[in-house]
Scaffold this motif. Structure first.
Motif, PDB file in Angstrom:
ATOM      1  N   GLY A  20       4.098  10.706  -4.836  1.00  0.00           N
ATOM      2  CA  GLY A  20       3.174  10.724  -4.315  1.00  0.00           C
ATOM      3  C   GLY A  20       2.473  11.534  -3.155  1.00  0.00           C
ATOM      4  O   GLY A  20       3.468  12.357  -2.353  1.00  0.00           O
ATOM      5  N   ILE A  21       1.228  11.584  -2.410  1.00  0.00           N
ATOM      6  CA  ILE A  21       0.986  12.234  -2.324  1.00  0.00           C
ATOM      7  C   ILE A  21       0.125  11.693  -0.930  1.00  0.00           C
ATOM      8  O   ILE A  21      -1.130  10.678  -1.366  1.00  0.00           O
ATOM      9  N   LEU A  22      -0.081  11.781   0.453  1.00  0.00           N
ATOM     10  CA  LEU A  22      -1.033  10.982   1.526  1.00  0.00           C
ATOM     11  C   LEU A  22      -1.192  12.196   2.581  1.00  0.00           C
ATOM     12  O   LEU A  22      -0.377  13.344   2.671  1.00  0.00           O
ATOM     13  N   LEU A  23      -2.744  11.871   2.889  1.00  0.00           N
ATOM     14  CA  LEU A  23      -3.423  12.935   3.880  1.00  0.00           C
ATOM     15  C   LEU A  23      -3.435  12.247   4.977  1.00  0.00           C
ATOM     16  O   LEU A  23      -4.585  11.183   4.971  1.00  0.00           O
ATOM     17  N   ASP A  88       3.990   6.103  10.394  1.00  0.00           N
ATOM     18  CA  ASP A  88       2.770   6.357  11.007  1.00  0.00           C
ATOM     19  C   ASP A  88       2.320   7.101   9.795  1.00  0.00           C
ATOM     20  O   ASP A  88       0.713   6.224   8.828  1.00  0.00           O
ATOM     21  N   TRP A  89       2.275   8.573   8.893  1.00  0.00           N
ATOM     22  CA  TRP A  89       1.690   8.754   8.052  1.00  0.00           C
ATOM     23  C   TRP A  89       1.984   7.526   6.937  1.00  0.00           C
ATOM     24  O   TRP A  89       0.762   8.230   5.855  1.00  0.00           O
ATOM     25  N   VAL A  90       3.358   7.157   6.640  1.00  0.00           N
ATOM     26  CA  VAL A  90       3.062   6.523   5.749  1.00  0.00           C
ATOM     27  C   VAL A  90       2.068   5.276   5.396  1.00  0.00           C
ATOM     28  O   VAL A  90       1.598   5.162   4.324  1.00  0.00           O
ATOM     29  N   ARG A  99       2.002   8.208  -7.795  1.00  0.00           N
ATOM     30  CA  ARG A  99       2.418   7.701  -9.607  1.00  0.00           C
ATOM     31  C   ARG A  99       3.508   6.655  -9.405  1.00  0.00           C
ATOM     32  O   ARG A  99       3.964   6.587  -8.546  1.00  0.00           O
ATOM     33  N   ASN A 100       2.651   5.194 -10.384  1.00  0.00           N
ATOM     34  CA  ASN A 100       3.074   4.798 -11.506  1.00  0.00           C
ATOM     35  C   ASN A 100       3.051   3.452  -9.605  1.00  0.00           C
ATOM     36  O   ASN A 100       4.162   2.622  -9.249  1.00  0.00           O
ATOM     37  N   ASP A 101       2.101   3.776  -8.855  1.00  0.00           N
ATOM     38  CA  ASP A 101       2.284   3.368  -7.681  1.00  0.00           C
ATOM     39  C   ASP A 101       3.314   3.009  -6.380  1.00  0.00           C
ATOM     40  O   ASP A 101       3.716   2.197  -5.925  1.00  0.00           O
ATOM     41  N   TYR A 102       4.043   4.362  -6.452  1.00  0.00           N
ATOM     42  CA  TYR A 102       5.306   4.093  -5.972  1.00  0.00           C
ATOM     43  C   TYR A 102       4.862   4.446  -4.406  1.00  0.00           C
ATOM     44  O   TYR A 102       5.843   4.217  -3.472  1.00  0.00           O
ATOM     45  N   VAL A 103       3.945   4.822  -3.804  1.00  0.00           N
ATOM     46  CA  VAL A 103       3.343   4.399  -2.531  1.00  0.00           C
ATOM     47  C   VAL A 103       3.112   2.960  -1.927  1.00  0.00           C
ATOM     48  O   VAL A 103       3.291   2.907  -1.148  1.00  0.00           O
ATOM     49  N   TRP A 104       2.473   2.837  -2.951  1.00  0.00           N
ATOM     50  CA  TRP A 104       1.794   1.310  -2.904  1.00  0.00           C
ATOM     51  C   TRP A 104       3.076   0.675  -2.866  1.00  0.00           C
ATOM     52  O   TRP A 104       3.357  -0.449  -1.520  1.00  0.00           O
ATOM     53  N   GLN A 105       4.082   0.964  -2.972  1.00  0.00           N
ATOM     54  CA  GLN A 105       5.410  -0.122  -3.664  1.00  0.00           C
ATOM     55  C   GLN A 105       6.078  -0.154  -1.672  1.00  0.00           C
ATOM     56  O   GLN A 105       6.670  -0.497  -1.493  1.00  0.00           O
ATOM     57  N   LEU A 106       6.159   1.617  -1.442  1.00  0.00           N
ATOM     58  CA  LEU A 106       7.139   1.994  -0.659  1.00  0.00           C
ATOM     59  C   LEU A 106       6.223   1.319   0.724  1.00  0.00           C
ATOM     60  O   LEU A 106       7.481   0.859   1.384  1.00  0.00           O
ATOM     61  N   ARG A 107       5.081   1.323   1.147  1.00  0.00           N
ATOM     62  CA  ARG A 107       4.625   0.813   1.891  1.00  0.00           C
ATOM     63  C   ARG A 107       4.752  -0.846   2.342  1.00  0.00           C
ATOM     64  O   ARG A 107       4.808  -1.505   3.496  1.00  0.00           O
ATOM     65  N   GLN A 108       4.553  -1.438   0.768  1.00  0.00           N
ATOM     66  CA  GLN A 108       5.305  -3.009   0.363  1.00  0.00           C
ATOM     67  C   GLN A 108       6.945  -3.376   1.029  1.00  0.00           C
ATOM     68  O   GLN A 108       7.284  -4.864   1.620  1.00  0.00           O
ATOM     69  N   ARG A 109       7.476  -2.203   1.264  1.00  0.00           N
ATOM     70  CA  ARG A 109       9.275  -2.581   1.278  1.00  0.00           C
ATOM     71  C   ARG A 109       8.965  -2.295   3.085  1.00  0.00           C
ATOM     72  O   ARG A 109       9.857  -3.168   3.329  1.00  0.00           O
ATOM     73  N   LEU A 110       8.414  -1.273   3.409  1.00  0.00           N
ATOM     74  CA  LEU A 110       8.270  -1.041   4.657  1.00  0.00           C
ATOM     75  C   LEU A 110       7.871  -2.496   5.371  1.00  0.00           C
ATOM     76  O   LEU A 110       8.118  -2.335   7.194  1.00  0.00           O
TER      77      LEU A 110
END
Length: 292
Positions: A20-23, A88-90, A99-110
């Motif tokens: 994943g990539i965040l700006l 804060d960045w995430v 890719r495959n909602d990786y960042v979205w799932q990471l946010r959910q876990r956090l």
């Protein structure tokens, strides 16, 4: 700025190891979130990739920083708090590739802050708190007021982060904004330490008394991770065994002082085991029955 950076993050997005990539853009009044850069690109790659890769760019008079961090290193930042801005960045960065909602799932876990991760993070903050409080108290006794103040300020920050974690959240860069809404007592101690007109020794004396009570109130939650690992075997542990155990590695140099504090508070018992040396005993540690 995003348009100018697009070729860079598209090149990373084309790689199969990029998750994943965040700006993250600098905003008015919050320049430190991006370390004064105008834009930060956070690229998350899989655990087999290089732990951390950095690049700085200049684009039309503006500055951009790229952090390519693997999953293992990113999780280390979250748990150890070694890069507090990463949270804060995430949470607040703009997702430009997922890719495959990786960042979205990471946010959910956090947001859910799994109990196992929470216990470890509380243990690490509790160990640091004990270190700072103990050193601050010793320096106060030696009448080194400013050095004691420095340590007690750090101790208050660890108390603040413990409070936030106990409420099921990750401590953010602006941790005192979080604490102000959760625990008025700790926030008031902070205000009194930095803003009171009382002489510094008097402020420190009152803070040390209040901190001792607050630290005691965190014994159960702050030591639950350590005690949970100690329960893996029925006998006593040597400090050597603990430092070799991967679950204790994050505690680093703060492990020893935490053990001694828990012995004083009768959570642990120090067992003396004979050695080959004359009248020399090795200290082992065992969890007292019925404790935590």
């Amino acid at each position: 700025m995003e348009e100018l950076l697009r070729p860079i993050y598209q090149e990373w997005a084309s790689r199969c190891n990029t998750r994943g990539i965040l700006l993250i853009e600098k905003t008015a009044g919050h320049a430190t979130v991006t370390d004064t850069f105008d834009v930060v690109l956070l690229v998350i790659v899989d655990s087999q990739s290089e732990p951390l890769y950095l690049k700085h760019y200049s684009v039309s008079g503006e500055k951009a920083a790229l952090y390519a961090v693997n999953e293992r290193k990113l999780n280390e930042w979250f748990v150890l708090g070694s890069h507090r801005k990463a949270i804060d960045w995430v949470f607040n960065g703009k997702i430009v590739f997922d890719r495959n909602d990786y960042v979205w799932q990471l946010r959910q876990r956090l947001e859910q802050f799994p109990p196992k991760e929470r216990r470890l993070k509380m243990g690490l903050e509790f160990a640091k708190l004990i270190r700072r409080y103990t050193d601050g108290k010793a320096l106060f006794t030696a009448r080194h007021w400013l050095d004691s103040y420095n340590h007690m300020m750090h101790a208050l920050h660890h108390l603040a982060r413990l409070t936030v974690i106990e409420h099921g959240l990750y401590p953010e860069v602006t941790v005192w904004n979080q604490v102000k809404q959760m625990d008025g007592q700790i926030y008031k101690l902070y205000e009194e330490l930095v803003g009171s007109e009382e002489p510094l020794p008097k402020r420190l004396e009152l803070l040390l008394l209040a901190s001792e009570f607050l630290i005691h109130s965190f014994i159960v939650s702050g030591s639950s991770h350590l005690c949970e690992v100690l329960k893996e075997k029925s006998g006593a542990w040597s400090i050597e065994e603990m430092t070799r155990h991967p679950q204790f590695a994050p505690y680093s140099v703060d492990l020893a002082i935490m053990l001694e504090y828990l012995v004083e508070r009768k959570v642990l018992t120090a067992v003396e085991v004979p050695t080959k040396g004359n009248r020399m005993f090795e200290r082992y540690y065992i969890l007292q029955e019925g404790k935590i």
